[in-house]
Structure formats: C-alpha cells, structure tokens
Scaffold this motif. Structure first.
Motif, PDB file in Angstrom:
ATOM      1  N   LEU A   2       0.827  -1.206   0.000  1.00  0.00           N
ATOM      2  CA  LEU A   2       0.000   0.000   0.000  1.00  0.00           C
ATOM      3  C   LEU A   2       0.861   1.256   0.000  1.00  0.00           C
ATOM      4  CD1 LEU A   2      -2.926   1.052   0.134  1.00  0.00           C
ATOM      5  CD2 LEU A   2      -2.707   1.042   2.641  1.00  0.00           C
ATOM      6  N   LEU A   3       1.956   1.225   0.746  1.00  0.00           N
ATOM      7  CA  LEU A   3       2.868   2.372   0.792  1.00  0.00           C
ATOM      8  C   LEU A   3       3.499   2.618  -0.576  1.00  0.00           C
ATOM      9  CD1 LEU A   3       4.397   4.519   2.451  1.00  0.00           C
ATOM     10  CD2 LEU A   3       6.102   2.777   2.977  1.00  0.00           C
ATOM     11  N   LEU A  41       1.620   9.677  -5.621  1.00  0.00           N
ATOM     12  CA  LEU A  41       2.141  11.009  -5.287  1.00  0.00           C
ATOM     13  C   LEU A  41       3.163  11.477  -6.328  1.00  0.00           C
ATOM     14  CD1 LEU A  41       2.574  10.692  -1.400  1.00  0.00           C
ATOM     15  CD2 LEU A  41       0.866  12.038  -2.637  1.00  0.00           C
ATOM     16  N   THR A  54       0.911   4.212  -2.865  1.00  0.00           N
ATOM     17  CA  THR A  54       0.706   5.612  -2.483  1.00  0.00           C
ATOM     18  C   THR A  54       1.839   6.494  -2.992  1.00  0.00           C
ATOM     19  OG1 THR A  54      -0.459   4.912  -0.478  1.00  0.00           O
ATOM     20  CG2 THR A  54       0.341   7.180  -0.552  1.00  0.00           C
TER      21      THR A  54
END
Length: 320
Positions: free
Chosen positions: A166-167, A174, A170
């Motif tokens: 998930l990181l 970004l 993300t």
C-alpha cells in the motif's frame, strides 16, 4: 538548523539502528552459544569464503559492463574502468548514507566522462528497476514452495506485506501527481525540474533503445546468478549448512536482501535475518548468524577496499 538535524538524522539513523541490531544479535545468546558463534566464524573453511568473494568481484565487473550497454543509447561511451570504479565508489557511499551511492556513482562518471549527470543517473534508475524485477521474480518463485517460511520472517520482524504494498502504491500516485504539476507549471523552478526529469527519462529509456539487448539480459542473469551463487558456495564453509539445498539458499538470500534495505549495507540486521532463515531449516541460530557475519563481513570488506582504491585510482587514470 532543522535541515541540518534532518540530514544528520537520515545519515545516523540507519547506522544507529544497525548498531542496535549488532547489540541485539549478540545479547540474546548465552555464553556457550557466543563461544559457538565465534568458533564457527574462526573455523570457517576459507576456500569456500574465497570462492564466494571471487563471485562477488565478478558480479561487480559484470554490473559495470552491463552499465555500458545502458549508456550507449544516450550517446555515452565510457571507459570500462571509469564505470567499475564509479560503481565501487557508489557502493562505498551507501555504507555511510543509504541510497547516496547511486547519485555519487552517476555524478562521478558524468564528471570523468564529461557528460550530463541527468543521463547517467537516468540509466542507474533503469538498472535499479531491472534489478527490482529480478529480485521480485526470485521472491515469487521461492514463495511458491517456501511461503510459510518467508511469511514467518515478516511476522518475526513485524513487517506487514500488505501495508508495504500500500505504501508503494501511495508513493507512485504522489509521484504521478507531482510530475503532472511540474509538467504544466510555468514557474521557473518547475521548468528547470521539468528539463531535469526529461533528461532522466531519456536515460531511463535507454533499455528500450539499446542495440545489444541480448548481452544486457545475459549480464543481468549472470549478476543475479552470481549473487545466489555466493550464498550457495558459502554454505559449504560450515558443516551444519553443507547439506542445505537450493531452496534454503534462496530463502536466506531473500531474507538478507530485505535486511540490506533497512540498515546501512545491512549492518547488524543481516546476520539476524540469515540466522532466522537457516533456523527455519533446522540450522542452529549461532551457525546461521555466523554464516551471515562471514557473508556480510567479506562482501562489505571488499566494497571498502575497492571503494577506497577508487578514490585513488580515478584521478590517476583520468589525469588528462
């Protein structure tokens, strides 16, 4: 002041974490187990250690040669020794400041070959992406048969693979949003960033434009084959690991690869990770960690020696 604190924190944080893991690794042993750990390290079969070390040197040489193929499409034809010495200088920098080596490596080659840094750095990013695909492929293939042992390692180190994925997603989102803002902004600073990023992408696209894709792939498999081979031959240096198969070697290799990303060059955590991996296959923890210390110590020592020599040799070989 805050920037200086943040900078030193990024440098000293992973190093302090590594020192903690060294303390933790040694403190959990009884005096008898510590004696056994030192005994295993002192009585290691040096023939296999030297063979493992030789394979490490060959992997660095192969990586340097592969880099030349990535540089050709961006019209950079460097001297081989500049590629190799820049690479080793970068590895040495990574021991002090994580991920700084890629920047130093690209800047060093750009300086001595009189080319744009953006292009050399772009090819390094491409190289890292290719290596990530290779590592994930090894993880995927190994997970098919050893998933229980790999997930037990994640659990023991309080690592949640789901949150890790998930990181990553993300961060990608970004970056995408940031690139869009830079692309359409008229601010002078963003225009400079846009030009810099375009040069980076020109370097990254080199993998699709190179003429010798077969040789590039050949060296890629050679590099990763040597990485795994360093593990496989070193297992013969310890009586308790001689009978381990390729699967156990691959699991330990994966654990070690994850440990390398947490602290500077894997300091402290690397032997712990190897000990956990081999312990899952019935090898005593003190033997597994002795294996990890020997592997980490020899390869790190190699980087320190070759990286230190690079400081001396680069100016001498490029006097003109």
């Amino acid at each position: 002041m805050k920037k200086a604190i943040k900078k030193w924190g990024k440098t000293l944080g992973p190093m302090a974490l590594g020192i903690f893991f060294i303390w933790y690794s040694l403190s959990k042993f009884t005096s008898e187990e510590l004696d056994q750990l030192w005994f295993n390290i002192k009585n290691v079969d040096l023939i296999w250690v030297i063979l493992s070390l030789t394979m490490g040197i060959l992997s660095h040489l192969s990586r340097s040669y592969r880099w030349k193929y990535l540089l050709e499409p961006v019209h950079i034809v460097p001297k081989f020794y500049n590629c190799f010495l820049s690479l080793m200088l970068g590895y040495l920098a990574n021991l002090g400041i994580p991920r700084s080596g890629e920047v130093l490596r690209g800047a060093t080659l750009a300086s001595y070959e009189n080319v744009k840094f953006e292009k050399t750095f772009g090819t390094i990013i491409t190289e890292r992406l290719v290596d990530l695909i290779m590592l994930l492929s090894i993880v995927g293939l190994t997970s098919l048969s050893q998933s229980d042992k790999i997930f037990s390692f994640f659990k023991s180190q309080n690592i949640n693979p789901f949150f890790g994925g998930l990181l990553i997603v993300t961060m990608i989102l970004l970056l995408f949003i940031g690139f869009r803002i830079i692309k359409y902004s008229k601010l002078p600073l963003f225009q400079k960033l846009k030009n810099f990023i375009e040069e980076l992408f020109n370097g990254m696209k080199s993998v699709f434009l190179m003429k010798n894709k077969v040789y590039f792939l050949f060296h890629t498999f050679v590099i990763w084959g040597l990485y795994v081979g360093m593990f496989y031959v070193l297992k013969h240096a310890f009586p308790e690991t001689q009978d381990l198969g390729l699967q156990a070697t691959l699991v330990a290799f994966i654990f070690g690869a994850f440990a390398m990303t947490v602290t500077n060059g894997g300091i402290g955590l690397y032997p712990i990770a190897i000990g956990i991996a081999f312990n899952a296959f019935g090898v005593p923890t003190e033997t597994g960690e002795a294996f990890g210390w020997v592997m980490w110590g020899t390869q790190t020592g190699l980087v320190i020696v070759l990286g230190g020599l690079s400081f001396l040799l680069l100016p001498l070989l490029n006097r003109r």
